[in-house]
Design an enzyme around this catalytic site. Structure first.
Site, PDB file in Angstrom:
ATOM      1  N   LYS A   1       0.861  -1.190   0.000  1.00  0.00           N
ATOM      2  CA  LYS A   1       0.000   0.000   0.000  1.00  0.00           C
ATOM      3  C   LYS A   1       0.895   1.237   0.000  1.00  0.00           C
ATOM      4  O   LYS A   1       1.873   1.292   0.746  1.00  0.00           O
ATOM      5  CB  LYS A   1      -0.909  -0.017   1.229  1.00  0.00           C
TER       6      LYS A   1
ATOM      7  N   ARG B   1     -10.104 -11.766   0.185  1.00  0.00           N
ATOM      8  CA  ARG B   1     -10.905 -12.782  -0.499  1.00  0.00           C
ATOM      9  C   ARG B   1     -10.242 -14.156  -0.422  1.00  0.00           C
ATOM     10  O   ARG B   1     -10.909 -15.174  -0.460  1.00  0.00           O
ATOM     11  CB  ARG B   1     -11.147 -12.344  -1.949  1.00  0.00           C
TER      12      ARG B   1
HETATM   13  N1  BES Z   1      -8.340  -4.099   3.138  1.00  0.00           N
HETATM   14  C1  BES Z   1      -8.413  -3.620   1.817  1.00  0.00           C
HETATM   15  C2  BES Z   1      -9.717  -2.892   1.531  1.00  0.00           C
HETATM   16  C3  BES Z   1      -9.919  -1.587   2.227  1.00  0.00           C
HETATM   17  C4  BES Z   1      -9.474  -0.413   1.644  1.00  0.00           C
HETATM   18  C5  BES Z   1     -10.579  -1.524   3.433  1.00  0.00           C
HETATM   19  C6  BES Z   1      -9.685   0.791   2.293  1.00  0.00           C
HETATM   20  C7  BES Z   1     -10.793  -0.340   4.064  1.00  0.00           C
HETATM   21  C8  BES Z   1     -10.343   0.831   3.492  1.00  0.00           C
HETATM   22  C9  BES Z   1      -8.293  -4.763   0.820  1.00  0.00           C
HETATM   23  O1  BES Z   1      -7.570  -5.857   1.239  1.00  0.00           O
HETATM   24  C10 BES Z   1      -7.624  -4.193  -0.386  1.00  0.00           C
HETATM   25  O2  BES Z   1      -6.522  -3.778  -0.298  1.00  0.00           O
HETATM   26  N2  BES Z   1      -8.344  -4.177  -1.476  1.00  0.00           N
HETATM   27  C11 BES Z   1      -7.894  -3.662  -2.701  1.00  0.00           C
HETATM   28  C12 BES Z   1      -8.403  -4.590  -3.759  1.00  0.00           C
HETATM   29  C13 BES Z   1      -7.692  -4.506  -5.055  1.00  0.00           C
HETATM   30  C14 BES Z   1      -6.256  -4.895  -4.929  1.00  0.00           C
HETATM   31  C15 BES Z   1      -8.399  -5.398  -6.055  1.00  0.00           C
HETATM   32  C16 BES Z   1      -8.445  -2.256  -2.884  1.00  0.00           C
HETATM   33  O3  BES Z   1      -9.525  -1.972  -2.347  1.00  0.00           O
HETATM   34  O4  BES Z   1      -7.823  -1.440  -3.519  1.00  0.00           O
HETATM   35 ZN    ZN Z   2      -5.463  -5.653   0.856  1.00  0.00          ZN
END
Ligand code: BES
Ligand code: ZN
Ligand code: ZN
Length: 488
Positions: free
Chosen positions: A265, A339
């Protein structure tokens, strides 16, 4: 704030009387004795009876504003409860007696629901994160407990239920707020065991080695890069008397931290990812509430717990992994990890628990926050009976839901060239739906299933009536009301 809020008469309680804006009238049925004092208080300069506005009336009464009669809803009652408790904190009574049910039209809520909403609102509004204070923390005030009661039996019963529900939400919020340097998968399992001991639930933990042996490639790969290895926590509520033919399985994404892994991230996107366990936390809080309310329904809670970290042994984009149900997955993005852990837990639930309804909650995608903001969670549901009950539960708890589509096209989109499916498509198109579509590969089609993406609602970044900055415990009341629907 009060140390706790409990049901009890207490000595010389402060009586709370509800008043509507514009009308500024006393409800019928109050004792004659205090009428003059209360009437005088109605004329307090500036008192408009806005929702949650409180003015004293003599020594042992207060008037509580309920806002405009036409605007009153159950959610307003909760917010009023939260505002009330903050005012009471300053007045510091030892006990209060609620007379609010007298004012509320039955079309909005009967006495029991009035009690429940006020109980929830008061206990949710009384919570804050004060358990990480160090030597520089402000000296604690006396912090006495508050006793609340109501003369109406129905209202008192509701009040008790509301307080019990909110206690479980607050329990969930405390664990959710626990930072990742303390709360790791093993710590979570310890908390689940403690909960099981204190509330009569059964608890089983599938550890890292067992998960490897069982072929849980999702859980194992996501969690193996951390020094704190992943596990699958299973809690069971099975009282002697249960509703026949009903077995609920609740699955919650429990990422004690989500750094994104090698698909790291960026910028400040990592901050707040301690809340990536909030789906699992909602399940934990729900199990506590279901046990405390002694709901006569068989419920199994499953928490796949992992920390998504970077190390020499972390999984990578390009890895191809095999899941518990045999489906192979090409990892295209290690940040789409939720997921993967959910998939194994869902497949395990279908194979080993064989539930009559399966619900998962997860902070799955940032995309759902973009689409729906923090006004509601997004949900998908494969069965009309489950959907009906889920919406009824949501109507009771006022934790709002909005349905999103899941079509065969979405499922096809998740097919990979090198494995059965990939965990994230090359484009971000509809990515909350991609998440749901991915999960569908791990759910037995005959089992009614709902997926709830709570990424936008599981924490708040500004103080609201019910919630201070931090976790909301979204899902605890919703899933408990859902279990209550199934117990009917
Ligand atoms: N934990 C995150 C989702 C999330 C983002 C929760 C912001 C709360 C606030 C999840 O694991 C993630 O990183 N999802 C990605 C998915 C993508 C890589 C397909 C996202 O949301 O960008
Ligand atoms: Zn994630
Ligand atoms: Zn995540």
């Amino acid at each position: 704030m009060f140390k706790s809020i409990r049901i009890g008469a207490g000595r010389s309680p402060l009586t709370v009387v509800g008043v509507f804006a514009e009308e500024l009238k006393l409800p019928r049925g109050l004792g004659k004795k205090d009428q003059a004092t209360l009437k005088a208080a109605l004329k307090t300069p500036g008192f408009k009876a806005e929702p949650g506005e409180v003015v004293p009336a003599g020594e042992n009464h207060v008037l509580l504003g309920l806002g405009k009669k036409d605007d009153l809803k159950t959610e307003t009652l909760r917010n009023i409860g939260a505002k009330l408790v903050k005012q009471l904190d300053r007045m510091a009574p030892k006990a209060v007696r609620l007379e609010v049910h007298r004012s509320v039209p039955r079309s909005v809520a009967g006495p029991e629901m009035v009690g429940q909403c006020l109980g929830e609102g008061m206990a949710l509004g009384n919570w804050k994160v004060d358990f990480f204070g160090g030597s520089a923390a402000k000296p604690d005030d006396a912090n006495p407990p508050l006793s609340v009661t109501c003369d109406d039996a129905g209202c008192k019963k509701g009040l008790k239920r509301g307080l019990t529900l909110a206690e479980s939400v607050n329990y969930a919020r405390r664990i959710a707020a626990t930072p990742p340097n303390i709360c790791n998968p093993t710590w979570m399992a310890g908390e689940a065991r403690k909960l099981a001991r204190s509330s009569g639930l059964r608890c089983k933990v599938i550890n890292f080695k067992q998960a490897q042996e069982m072929g849980m490639g999702g859980l194992v790969n996501v969690g193996k890069g951390s020094d704190h290895k992943p596990c699958l926590i299973v809690l069971e509520h099975k009282p002697a008397r249960v509703k026949k033919g009903v077995k609920l399985a609740l699955v919650g994404k429990t990422l004690t931290y989500d750094s994104g892994g090698y698909s790291l991230k960026i910028n400040n996107g990592m901050k707040g990812m301690k809340y990536d366990k909030n789906g699992g936390i909602a399940v934990l809080g729900t199990m506590r509430a279901i046990a405390a309310l002694k709901l006569p329904v068989h419920v199994v809670g499953l928490l796949p717990a992992a920390a998504n970290m970077v190390s020499g042994d972390s999984y990578r984009p390009d890895d191809i992994i095999k899941m518990y149900n045999g489906v192979s997955v090409e990892v295209t993005n290690t940040d789409a990890e939720g997921r993967l852990v959910l998939a194994d837990a869902l497949a395990y639930a279908c194979k080993q628990v064989k539930p009559t309804a399966l619900i998962d909650t997860a902070t799955l995608t940032g995309g759902v926050v973009v689409a729906l903001g923090s006004w509601c969670a997004g949900y998908w549901c494969t069965d009309d009976g489950l959907k009906k009950r889920l919406l009824a539960a949501s109507g009771t708890s006022d934790e709002r839901l909005w349905e999103l589509p899941l079509w065969s096209e979405h499922k096809e989109f998740m097919r990979s060239k090198h494995a059965d499916i990939w965990n994230s498509g090359p484009k971000r198109d509809g990515h909350p739906i991609q998440g749901a579509a991915f999960l569908s590969y791990f759910v037995d089609e005959k089992i009614p299933w709902a997926h709830v993406d709570i990424a936008g609602v599981s924490d708040v970044d500004g103080d609201k009536d019910l919630y201070v900055v931090g976790p909301t415990g979204y899902g605890v009341r919703l899933m408990t009301e859902l279990a209550a629907e199934y117990a009917k």
